[in-house]
Design an enzyme around this catalytic site. Structure first.
Site, PDB file in Angstrom:
ATOM      1  CB  SER A 122      18.840  -5.669   8.674  1.00  0.00           C
ATOM      2  OG  SER A 122      19.175  -5.875   7.311  1.00  0.00           O
TER       3      SER A 122
ATOM      4  CB  SER B  19      29.471  -4.057  10.179  1.00  0.00           C
ATOM      5  OG  SER B  19      28.468  -5.053  10.343  1.00  0.00           O
TER       6      SER B  19
ATOM      7  N   GLY C  52      18.353  -9.191   5.549  1.00  0.00           N
ATOM      8  CA  GLY C  52      17.674  -9.675   4.354  1.00  0.00           C
ATOM      9  C   GLY C  52      16.506 -10.607   4.617  1.00  0.00           C
ATOM     10  CB  ALA C  53      14.988 -12.031   7.569  1.00  0.00           C
TER      11      ALA C  53
ATOM     12  CB  THR D 237      -0.904   0.016   1.246  1.00  0.00           C
ATOM     13  OG1 THR D 237      -0.100  -0.363   2.371  1.00  0.00           O
ATOM     14  CG2 THR D 237      -2.060  -0.949   1.116  1.00  0.00           C
ATOM     15  CG  ASP D 238       5.145   0.964   0.523  1.00  0.00           C
ATOM     16  OD1 ASP D 238       4.614   0.319  -0.413  1.00  0.00           O
ATOM     17  OD2 ASP D 238       6.332   0.793   0.884  1.00  0.00           O
TER      18      ASP D 238
ATOM     19  CD  GLU E 142      16.975   0.946   1.832  1.00  0.00           C
ATOM     20  OE1 GLU E 142      17.140   1.244   3.033  1.00  0.00           O
ATOM     21  OE2 GLU E 142      16.407  -0.095   1.475  1.00  0.00           O
TER      22      GLU E 142
ATOM     23  CG  ASP F 202      11.270  -0.897   5.487  1.00  0.00           C
ATOM     24  OD1 ASP F 202      10.083  -1.187   5.733  1.00  0.00           O
ATOM     25  OD2 ASP F 202      11.965  -1.501   4.647  1.00  0.00           O
TER      26      ASP F 202
HETATM   27  P1  ADP Z   1      16.262  -6.114   5.031  1.00  0.00           P
HETATM   28  O1  ADP Z   1      16.261  -4.640   5.180  1.00  0.00           O
HETATM   29  O2  ADP Z   1      14.889  -6.684   4.891  1.00  0.00           O
HETATM   30  O3  ADP Z   1      17.019  -6.828   6.111  1.00  0.00           O
HETATM   31  P2  ADP Z   1      17.768  -5.439   2.712  1.00  0.00           P
HETATM   32  O4  ADP Z   1      18.206  -6.224   1.537  1.00  0.00           O
HETATM   33  O5  ADP Z   1      16.990  -4.208   2.492  1.00  0.00           O
HETATM   34  O6  ADP Z   1      16.991  -6.454   3.669  1.00  0.00           O
HETATM   35  O7  ADP Z   1      19.043  -5.009   3.562  1.00  0.00           O
HETATM   36  C1  ADP Z   1      20.013  -5.963   3.919  1.00  0.00           C
HETATM   37  C2  ADP Z   1      21.396  -5.366   3.720  1.00  0.00           C
HETATM   38  O8  ADP Z   1      21.605  -4.307   4.669  1.00  0.00           O
HETATM   39  C3  ADP Z   1      22.527  -6.338   3.995  1.00  0.00           C
HETATM   40  O9  ADP Z   1      22.794  -7.106   2.861  1.00  0.00           O
HETATM   41  C4  ADP Z   1      23.660  -5.410   4.343  1.00  0.00           C
HETATM   42  O10 ADP Z   1      24.257  -4.866   3.170  1.00  0.00           O
HETATM   43  C5  ADP Z   1      22.969  -4.269   5.051  1.00  0.00           C
HETATM   44  N1  ADP Z   1      23.039  -4.371   6.502  1.00  0.00           N
HETATM   45  C6  ADP Z   1      22.008  -4.280   7.363  1.00  0.00           C
HETATM   46  N2  ADP Z   1      22.430  -4.358   8.644  1.00  0.00           N
HETATM   47  C7  ADP Z   1      23.761  -4.495   8.601  1.00  0.00           C
HETATM   48  C8  ADP Z   1      24.783  -4.633   9.606  1.00  0.00           C
HETATM   49  N3  ADP Z   1      24.499  -4.638  10.904  1.00  0.00           N
HETATM   50  N4  ADP Z   1      26.055  -4.750   9.169  1.00  0.00           N
HETATM   51  C9  ADP Z   1      26.355  -4.742   7.864  1.00  0.00           C
HETATM   52  N5  ADP Z   1      25.438  -4.625   6.906  1.00  0.00           N
HETATM   53  C10 ADP Z   1      24.164  -4.508   7.242  1.00  0.00           C
HETATM   54 MG    MG Z   2      15.621  -3.223   3.713  1.00  0.00          MG
END
Ligand code: ADP
Ligand code: MG
Length: 397
Positions: free
Chosen positions: A138, A78, A133-134, A46-47, A174, A186
């Site tokens: 993240s 990291s 990536g779940a 919906t966004d 992003e 997000d």
């Molecule tokens: P989601 O946001 O659903 O987890 P995304 O594909 O949008 O999936 O983002 C995942 C990517 O964000 C990772 O592949 C990595 O590049 C980056 N990322 C997120 N958190 C971290 C972290 N703590 N350290 C390093 N990279 C991170």
């Molecule tokens: Mg993401």
């Protein structure tokens, strides 16, 4: 199954970021900041149709320990990637110059500078328990944690950069630097969520409302099932859904599908040229209404009653928007069969997570039923945890 709570795994992440900082940079950080991952309670796809979403923040967080530095660069370690990188001022000036995870950090610095803020050179150590990536966001947790840290270190303050303006900057990082065309949900969730609440976000006006979502008092919990399903064709399918929605809005003569109210849906469907487009539109229009209905129920404390709306959302994503995969359909079916009040896939689809509204003391039993269903179907075992709505980005020390 695990439950992440303050003082538990989150405390460990804070410690790991702080210890990592000391080991790498030889002294304590000036401060420690954290920003959460999120799940979307309801309102999927919906966004970008200018509609409504209702995420809440997870206990899982990305933690940044940081100090300013004397040079003109940003050194970032990291724990997840196991790397330490150096981002130069020249890297920051050129979107895309830093690839991989460092791009999210460079992107935040770039977006802040583009908005006219001086960002101090800094050393950062990052640890996180948000799965990468779940579909638990993240990437936004990383952006929000880095942004909050740099804003504080730079003494920028909420007077010069109010919290309600921060999600757009993190999103710019992003979209404009990393090059991922994600919506505003997000970053809004990671920055603006409050404990005990879900964040009702109007993706057109960017107005938010904190909706009481007191699961604990109601004896309820959200069980999150990370399906572990490999994401299949995500970007192509996402672009296709988006294009179909835009075409449908053009046919209907409205700026976005948000402008089709649910009672105007039958007439709108009659004007659309093909069955696929009709089903896509039906999902968006009914999903927006389900968000509004969920908000109305939560306003009056009728938390259990949102269950059927969650389940209807799943059916709509499965049958009309066609973004589910067998792993998430099986998880939803198993959760409902084991007594969940409602269950749905959450996130963009083609893998990712399922959430189920359950009695808190039945969460283990529902998770066990999902585990068994996965084993029976020969799927990779899922990862399950319970979540209560937690706080958005904040300074910890
Ligand atoms: P989601 O946001 O659903 O987890 P995304 O594909 O949008 O999936 O983002 C995942 C990517 O964000 C990772 O592949 C990595 O590049 C980056 N990322 C997120 N958190 C971290 C972290 N703590 N350290 C390093 N990279 C991170
Ligand atoms: Mg993401």
């Amino acid at each position: 199954m695990t439950g992440a709570t303050n003082g538990g795994p989150v405390g460990q992440v804070v410690r790991r970021a702080g210890d990592g900082f000391e080991q790498r940079y030889g002294g304590p950080p000036a401060g420690v900041w954290a920003a959460p991952g999120r799940v979307n309670l309801i309102g999927e796809h919906t966004d970008y149709n200018d509609g409504f979403v209702l995420p809440f923040a997870l206990p899982h967080r990305t933690v940044v320990a940081a100090s300013t530095a004397a040079d003109d660069s940003w050194t970032v370690w990291s724990e997840q990637s196991g790397e330490q990188i150096v981002i130069s001022a020249a890297d920051v000036a050129r979107p895309g110059a830093v690839d991989g995870w460092g791009g999210y950090v460079a992107g935040v610095i770039w977006a802040l500078r583009e908005a006219g803020f001086a960002v101090p050179a800094a050393r950062l150590a990052i640890a996180s328990d948000v799965p990468l990536g779940a579909g638990l966001s993240s990437s936004a947790a990383l952006e929000a944690a880095v942004l909050t840290a740099l804003v504080d270190l730079g003494g920028i303050g909420t007077d010069r950069l109010p919290v309600d303006q921060r999600p757009v900057l993190a999103q710019r990082a992003e979209n404009g630097y990393v090059g991922v065309p994600s919506g505003i949900m997000d970053q809004s969730a990671s920055i603006r969520c409050r404990a005990g609440h879900a964040l009702f976000l109007d993706c057109r006006s960017l107005q938010v409302e904190q909706i009481p979502f007191d699961l604990a008092t109601a004896g309820l919990a959200i069980l999150v099932v990370d399906s572990q399903a490999p994401h299949r064709h995500v970007s192509g399918e996402y672009a296709a859904r988006r294009a179909t929605c835009e075409q449908a809005a053009a046919v209907l003569g409205v700026p976005a599908l948000r402008d089709v109210p649910v009672d105007a849906l039958p007439a709108a469907l009659n004007r659309l040229p093909d069955d696929t487009m009709r089903r896509r539109v039906r999902h968006i229009v009914t999903e927006n209404q389900r968000v509004l209905d969920t908000v109305a129920l939560l306003h009056t404390g009728r938390v259990r009653e949102i269950g059927p709306l969650l389940t209807a959302s799943h059916a709509s994503m499965r049958d009309d928007f066609e973004i589910t995969v067998p792993e998430v359909d099986v998880a939803v079916g198993a959760a409902l069969g084991a007594g969940a009040y409602g269950a749905r896939m959450t996130g963009g689809g083609f893998g990712g997570c399922v959430l189920a509204l359950v009695d808190a003391d039945a969460a283990g039993q529902v998770a066990a039923a999902v585990d068994k269903a996965y084993a029976d179907n020969g799927f990779t075992a899922p990862v399950c945890f319970t979540a209560l709505p937690c706080a958005g980005a904040e300074r910890i020390h």
